[in-house]
Design a protein around this motif. Structure first.
Motif, mmCIF file in Angstrom:
data_model
loop_
_atom_site.group_PDB
_atom_site.id
_atom_site.type_symbol
_atom_site.label_atom_id
_atom_site.label_comp_id
_atom_site.label_asym_id
_atom_site.label_seq_id
_atom_site.Cartn_x
_atom_site.Cartn_y
_atom_site.Cartn_z
ATOM 1 N N PHE A 1 6.597 -16.778 -12.203
ATOM 2 C CA PHE A 1 5.620 -15.713 -11.949
ATOM 3 C C PHE A 1 5.549 -15.449 -10.451
ATOM 4 O O PHE A 1 5.603 -16.381 -9.640
ATOM 5 C CB PHE A 1 4.237 -16.121 -12.457
ATOM 6 C CG PHE A 1 4.097 -16.068 -13.946
ATOM 7 C CD1 PHE A 1 3.806 -14.870 -14.582
ATOM 8 C CD2 PHE A 1 4.249 -17.212 -14.715
ATOM 9 C CE1 PHE A 1 3.668 -14.805 -15.970
ATOM 10 C CE2 PHE A 1 4.124 -17.164 -16.092
ATOM 11 C CZ PHE A 1 3.837 -15.963 -16.721
ATOM 12 N N MET A 2 5.427 -14.174 -10.083
ATOM 13 C CA MET A 2 5.133 -13.819 -8.705
ATOM 14 C C MET A 2 3.624 -13.914 -8.517
ATOM 15 O O MET A 2 2.854 -13.392 -9.333
ATOM 16 C CB MET A 2 5.618 -12.410 -8.396
ATOM 17 C CG MET A 2 7.124 -12.289 -8.248
ATOM 18 S SD MET A 2 7.754 -13.169 -6.786
ATOM 19 C CE MET A 2 7.081 -12.160 -5.487
ATOM 20 N N THR A 3 3.205 -14.558 -7.435
ATOM 21 C CA THR A 3 1.779 -14.832 -7.247
ATOM 22 C C THR A 3 1.334 -14.553 -5.817
ATOM 23 O O THR A 3 2.143 -14.504 -4.883
ATOM 24 C CB THR A 3 1.467 -16.307 -7.554
ATOM 25 O OG1 THR A 3 2.255 -17.148 -6.691
ATOM 26 C CG2 THR A 3 1.767 -16.646 -8.998
ATOM 27 N N LEU A 4 0.023 -14.376 -5.687
ATOM 28 C CA LEU A 4 -0.651 -14.403 -4.399
ATOM 29 C C LEU A 4 -1.425 -15.708 -4.323
ATOM 30 O O LEU A 4 -2.145 -16.056 -5.266
ATOM 31 C CB LEU A 4 -1.625 -13.240 -4.257
ATOM 32 C CG LEU A 4 -1.108 -11.895 -3.746
ATOM 33 C CD1 LEU A 4 -2.205 -10.841 -3.857
ATOM 34 C CD2 LEU A 4 -0.624 -11.998 -2.310
ATOM 35 N N VAL A 5 -1.283 -16.439 -3.221
ATOM 36 C CA VAL A 5 -2.017 -17.690 -3.049
ATOM 37 C C VAL A 5 -2.803 -17.609 -1.744
ATOM 38 O O VAL A 5 -2.250 -17.277 -0.690
ATOM 39 C CB VAL A 5 -1.073 -18.912 -3.013
ATOM 40 C CG1 VAL A 5 -1.876 -20.196 -2.808
ATOM 41 C CG2 VAL A 5 -0.261 -18.996 -4.302
ATOM 42 N N ARG A 6 -4.105 -17.896 -1.856
ATOM 43 C CA ARG A 6 -4.980 -17.926 -0.677
ATOM 44 C C ARG A 6 -5.934 -19.096 -0.801
ATOM 45 O O ARG A 6 -6.062 -19.693 -1.873
ATOM 46 C CB ARG A 6 -5.783 -16.619 -0.570
ATOM 47 C CG ARG A 6 -4.941 -15.395 -0.328
ATOM 48 C CD ARG A 6 -5.769 -14.136 -0.283
ATOM 49 N NE ARG A 6 -6.309 -13.789 -1.590
ATOM 50 C CZ ARG A 6 -7.165 -12.803 -1.805
ATOM 51 N NH1 ARG A 6 -7.595 -12.078 -0.790
ATOM 52 N NH2 ARG A 6 -7.603 -12.539 -3.023
ATOM 53 N N ARG A 7 -6.626 -19.399 0.273
ATOM 54 C CA ARG A 7 -7.664 -20.427 0.185
ATOM 55 C C ARG A 7 -8.867 -19.855 -0.553
ATOM 56 O O ARG A 7 -9.280 -18.727 -0.298
ATOM 57 C CB ARG A 7 -8.063 -20.900 1.579
ATOM 58 C CG ARG A 7 -6.979 -21.738 2.259
ATOM 59 C CD ARG A 7 -7.485 -22.390 3.519
ATOM 60 N NE ARG A 7 -7.857 -21.388 4.509
ATOM 61 C CZ ARG A 7 -8.531 -21.660 5.619
ATOM 62 N NH1 ARG A 7 -8.912 -22.892 5.871
ATOM 63 N NH2 ARG A 7 -8.825 -20.712 6.474
ATOM 64 N N SER A 8 -9.412 -20.641 -1.465
ATOM 65 C CA SER A 8 -10.512 -20.152 -2.288
ATOM 66 C C SER A 8 -11.853 -20.200 -1.577
ATOM 67 O O SER A 8 -12.778 -19.469 -1.938
ATOM 68 C CB SER A 8 -10.590 -20.973 -3.579
ATOM 69 O OG SER A 8 -10.701 -22.358 -3.289
ATOM 70 N N SER A 9 -11.977 -21.022 -0.549
ATOM 71 C CA SER A 9 -13.281 -21.210 0.090
ATOM 72 C C SER A 9 -13.511 -20.304 1.290
ATOM 73 O O SER A 9 -14.595 -20.300 1.867
ATOM 74 C CB SER A 9 -13.428 -22.673 0.543
ATOM 75 O OG SER A 9 -12.392 -23.003 1.453
ATOM 76 N N VAL A 10 -12.489 -19.533 1.667
ATOM 77 C CA VAL A 10 -12.585 -18.714 2.882
ATOM 78 C C VAL A 10 -12.288 -17.253 2.540
ATOM 79 O O VAL A 10 -11.225 -16.948 2.005
ATOM 80 C CB VAL A 10 -11.594 -19.199 3.958
ATOM 81 C CG1 VAL A 10 -11.714 -18.358 5.216
ATOM 82 C CG2 VAL A 10 -11.830 -20.676 4.272
#
Length: 313
Positions: A268-277
């Motif tokens: 899968f192509m995904t976007l990953v970021r920090r969840s707390s910021v």
């Protein structure tokens, strides 16, 4: 402790010596040395070990730099966010985008973003998740666009699925295995790993082992598209890539698919970021542009699936 103390130590850690850091920052070497000593005095511990060839972080320096880097990145993000909320179009967005992301999504999003935020400095790193995991967590990188991390969303990270990929086997024109019709005929070939997994062999184990075939030899681990393109056109190596690459103007005249009968599922192509910021407005706008392009990719995949169902009915 002042901001310039953190800035100065981080520069020394990055450049490897006080002299190189001073030139990079545009300050004198004595001033930079004094800044580091002041910081060490305040922390009550040595942070740098002076060496004949430069300067190395002590174990306590390593720990401090890790925290200081996160702090500086958060301050940078906070400054950008406040300015952008007030209508400013300045700031910085740092993104890690895989080669597939470059090919499938970036072209449509890039021009729109740079026109909307002409004074935002955009820094794009080509890579896959195992290469930048730590930099996502520390805030050095704002977001990652590419194949899903093999272990899914880790604590502290937010993973957003964009679309599913299918893979094809690619080779140079005139490859001796160009007439192969099955994976079994390709097991003796040398392969290129795109490092979407932490261990290169895992990229092939599910595809080959799942069909009762031996895992082929990984001859090259490529971190960039330029590396695997060069390898493909100059050797008899093979690679598995999402089928969107078949439409790429970069390679379609020099690289061809091997028409094997097996259907190869892709990540899968995904976007990953920090969840707390929270993201800055500019970063969120860039992500939204990528989502819109990905939505059209999803529609195209569904149309292909429908055609295949009709043909096999």
């Amino acid at each position: 402790m002042k901001m310039h103390h953190l800035r100065d130590l981080l520069a020394v850690a990055e450049k490897g010596s006080i002299n190189a850091a001073a030139k990079y920052l545009g300050v004198s070497q004595p001033a930079l040395s004094r800044s580091v000593r002041e910081l060490e005095k305040e922390m009550g511990a040595p942070l740098l070990e002076r060496q004949a060839t430069g300067a190395a972080l002590t174990p306590m320096g390593d720990l401090f730099v890790m925290r200081a880097s996160s702090a500086m990145n958060e301050l940078r993000r906070a400054r950008d966010e406040i300015q952008q909320m007030q209508g400013s179009v300045h700031g910085t967005v740092v993104a890690c985008i895989s080669a597939m992301g470059h090919q499938a999504l970036l072209p449509e999003a890039l021009d729109v973003f740079t026109r909307r935020y002409p004074n935002v400095q955009l820094r794009i790193i080509e890579g896959v998740f195992p290469m930048i995991d730590a930099r996502i967590r520390s805030g050095v990188v704002d977001f990652y666009l590419g194949p899903a991390p093999e272990w899914g969303a880790a604590p502290g990270l937010q993973l957003e699925t964009l679309f599913k990929t299918r893979r094809v086997v690619l080779a140079r024109k005139g490859h001796p295995l160009a007439g192969a019709r099955s994976l079994e005929q390709l097991t003796e070939a040398r392969w290129i790993s795109t490092l979407i997994t932490a261990e290169a062999e895992k990229e092939f184990s599910g595809v080959f082992s799942g069909r009762g075939l031996p895992i082929p030899k990984v001859a090259l681990q490529a971190e960039t598209a330029l590396t695997w393109i060069t390898a493909l056109i100059s050797t008899d190596m093979l690679i598995m890539l999402p089928d969107q690459w078949l439409n790429s103007t970069l390679i379609r005249d020099i690289i061809v698919p091997i028409p094997i009968e097996e259907t190869l599922g892709g990540p899968f192509m995904t976007l990953v970021r920090r969840s707390s910021v929270p993201s800055t407005p500019a970063s969120e706008y860039f992500c939204d542009l990528l989502r819109r392009v990905a939505s059209r990719q999803n529609t195209a995949v569904r149309d292909i699936d429908k055609l295949q169902l009709i043909r096999h009915a």
